[in-house]
Design a protein around this motif. Structure first.
Motif, short mmCIF file in Angstrom:
data_model
loop_
_atom_site.label_atom_id
_atom_site.label_comp_id
_atom_site.label_asym_id
_atom_site.label_seq_id
_atom_site.Cartn_x
_atom_site.Cartn_y
_atom_site.Cartn_z
N ARG A 1 -87.14 52.82 -47.04
CA ARG A 1 -86.19 52.41 -48.09
C ARG A 1 -86.72 52.77 -49.47
O ARG A 1 -85.99 53.27 -50.33
N GLU A 2 -88.00 52.50 -49.68
CA GLU A 2 -88.60 52.79 -50.98
C GLU A 2 -88.54 54.29 -51.27
O GLU A 2 -88.23 54.71 -52.39
N LEU A 3 -88.80 55.10 -50.25
CA LEU A 3 -88.79 56.56 -50.41
C LEU A 3 -87.39 57.06 -50.76
O LEU A 3 -87.22 57.86 -51.68
N VAL A 4 -86.38 56.57 -50.03
CA VAL A 4 -85.01 57.01 -50.30
C VAL A 4 -84.55 56.52 -51.67
O VAL A 4 -83.87 57.25 -52.41
N PHE A 5 -84.94 55.31 -52.04
CA PHE A 5 -84.57 54.79 -53.35
C PHE A 5 -85.15 55.65 -54.46
O PHE A 5 -84.48 55.95 -55.46
N GLU A 6 -86.40 56.07 -54.31
CA GLU A 6 -87.02 56.95 -55.30
C GLU A 6 -86.25 58.27 -55.41
O GLU A 6 -86.04 58.78 -56.51
N LYS A 7 -85.78 58.79 -54.28
CA LYS A 7 -85.00 60.03 -54.30
C LYS A 7 -83.69 59.83 -55.05
O LYS A 7 -83.28 60.68 -55.85
N LEU A 8 -83.02 58.70 -54.78
CA LEU A 8 -81.76 58.41 -55.47
C LEU A 8 -81.97 58.33 -56.98
O LEU A 8 -81.15 58.83 -57.76
N CYS A 9 -83.07 57.70 -57.39
CA CYS A 9 -83.34 57.54 -58.82
C CYS A 9 -83.64 58.87 -59.50
O CYS A 9 -83.36 59.03 -60.69
N LYS A 10 -84.20 59.78 -58.76
CA LYS A 10 -84.59 61.07 -59.35
C LYS A 10 -83.43 62.07 -59.42
O LYS A 10 -83.50 63.04 -60.16
N GLU A 11 -82.37 61.82 -58.65
CA GLU A 11 -81.22 62.74 -58.67
C GLU A 11 -80.31 62.38 -59.85
O GLU A 11 -79.16 61.98 -59.68
N THR A 12 -80.83 62.55 -61.06
CA THR A 12 -80.10 62.14 -62.26
C THR A 12 -78.91 63.02 -62.60
O THR A 12 -78.08 62.64 -63.42
N GLU A 13 -78.81 64.17 -61.95
CA GLU A 13 -77.71 65.08 -62.25
C GLU A 13 -76.39 64.65 -61.63
O GLU A 13 -75.32 64.99 -62.13
N TYR A 14 -76.47 63.88 -60.52
CA TYR A 14 -75.20 63.56 -59.86
C TYR A 14 -75.14 62.16 -59.23
O TYR A 14 -74.09 61.76 -58.73
N VAL A 15 -76.24 61.39 -59.22
CA VAL A 15 -76.25 60.07 -58.60
C VAL A 15 -76.42 58.98 -59.66
O VAL A 15 -77.27 59.09 -60.55
N GLY A 16 -75.62 57.93 -59.55
CA GLY A 16 -75.78 56.75 -60.39
C GLY A 16 -75.68 55.50 -59.54
O GLY A 16 -75.15 55.53 -58.42
N TRP A 17 -76.17 54.38 -60.05
CA TRP A 17 -76.15 53.15 -59.28
C TRP A 17 -76.21 51.95 -60.21
O TRP A 17 -76.51 52.07 -61.40
N ALA A 18 -75.93 50.79 -59.66
CA ALA A 18 -76.04 49.54 -60.41
C ALA A 18 -76.21 48.41 -59.42
O ALA A 18 -75.78 48.50 -58.26
N VAL A 19 -76.87 47.33 -59.85
CA VAL A 19 -77.04 46.15 -59.00
C VAL A 19 -76.78 44.90 -59.83
O VAL A 19 -76.97 44.89 -61.04
N GLU A 20 -76.33 43.85 -59.15
CA GLU A 20 -76.25 42.53 -59.75
C GLU A 20 -77.00 41.55 -58.87
O GLU A 20 -76.68 41.39 -57.69
N ALA A 21 -78.01 40.90 -59.44
CA ALA A 21 -78.76 39.87 -58.74
C ALA A 21 -78.11 38.53 -59.06
O ALA A 21 -78.07 38.11 -60.22
#
Length: 315
Positions: A91-111
């Motif tokens: 999970r940590e590895l995939v999350f890092e990949k998502l964060c680095k794909e700044t050209e086309y991936v975005g995300w948000a969370v609410e705790a």
């Protein structure tokens, strides 16, 4: 939903931890990535999922992840799958990949803070956990829209009956194609990505949780947070104060915590306030007028004087 919003791009799980460490964990907290330029113009798909719905400890975290429709296959190629089927390391590895794909991936969370969940569920007009979850989903989608993201399709892992939930969301967002499904995190890679963002965020929030109640000596030993975890049960027994109850980490509205409170918290007996005068009865007219003992003049009932209410002679 809390007004605290972050727009700085998160590049690592360690950086994510710093945001949670600085935040007051007794309040709801929303964290957003920067919006890729492609997402302003190209039609996008967006996934929604949560982490931490069942535990008796910690926040429930809702997450979204989005990308242009033209990049949907890229999400799958990053290794996105249901977060529950992945190891923590994966999970940590995939999350890092998502964060680095700044050209086309975005995300948000609410705790959503544990005490916020409990207060919602126990208030006079009860707000169920499903309603809390749906409110967070609506809030995150609305935030994404307000950020200028060109949302075309939304995929959601359901809470409650999928058909009813889908109908409700379609009424709120009529311009968006809404798909609500059971096991959506295993069917749609964009929902899997949202699941990973939510799960990693919850894990990081718990890792750096600050106990304002002075329980640091036992703070890190609370296990998975699920009610059937022996380590979690042991923490609930050690962490209870007989007068003040549990720290804010604990969802005291959960039956697991409630049973321990019932068995081990101090008993308190509440006595009714004694009425002045024996066998004094209250009539409805006593709320409108009161006559003093010498009956020389009328006085207002305290209900009106305490609220500064007066008789209106004319409009």
């Amino acid at each position: 939903m809390d007004d605290t919003n972050m727009s700085k791009r998160i590049l690592s799980a360690e950086n994510l931890e710093q945001h949670f460490l600085k935040h007051d964990n007794s309040k709801n907290f929303m964290l957003l990535s920067e919006v890729p330029k492609l997402c302003f113009n190209e039609p996008c798909l967006l996934g929604v999922d949560e982490a931490g719905r069942g535990p008796v400890l910690g926040p429930m975290v809702y997450g979204i992840c989005y990308c242009p429709l033209s990049k949907a296959e890229n999400i799958k190629a990053l290794g996105c799958a249901d977060s529950k089927s992945l190891t923590e390391e994966k999970r940590e590895l995939v999350f890092e990949k998502l964060c680095k794909e700044t050209e086309y991936v975005g995300w948000a969370v609410e705790a959503i803070a544990p005490n916020s969940i409990c207060n919602s569920m126990l208030r006079r007009q009860k707000h169920s956990l499903n309603q809390v979850a749906q409110d967070s989903t609506v809030g995150l989608i609305t935030k994404a829209k307000d950020s200028g993201i060109n949302i075309s399709e939304v995929y959601i892992d359901t809470v409650g009956i999928p058909e009813k939930y889908q109908e409700k969301l379609s009424e709120i967002f009529p311009e968006i194609k809404i798909t609500v499904s059971k096991k959506a995190d295993a069917i749609y890679p964009i929902v899997s990505a949202a699941s990973i963002c939510a799960k990693v965020s919850r894990d990081r929030a718990l890792k750096v949780w600050t106990f304002q109640e002075g329980l640091q000596a036992i703070a890190r030993d609370f296990g998975s947070g699920y009610p059937n975890d022996p380590v979690t049960k042991a923490f609930l027994m050690k962490g209870i104060d007989p007068v003040f109850g549990y720290p804010r980490l604990v969802r005291f509205s959960w039956s697991t915590a409630g049973k321990i409170l019932q068995d081990h918290a101090a008993l308190v007996e509440w006595e009714d306030e004694e009425e002045s005068g024996a066998n004094r009865s209250t009539t409805i007219t006593s709320f409108f007028k009161q006559v003093n003992s010498n009956k020389r003049h009328k006085t207002k009932h305290e209900f009106f004087t305490e609220r500064n209410l007066a008789v209106l002679e004319s409009l």
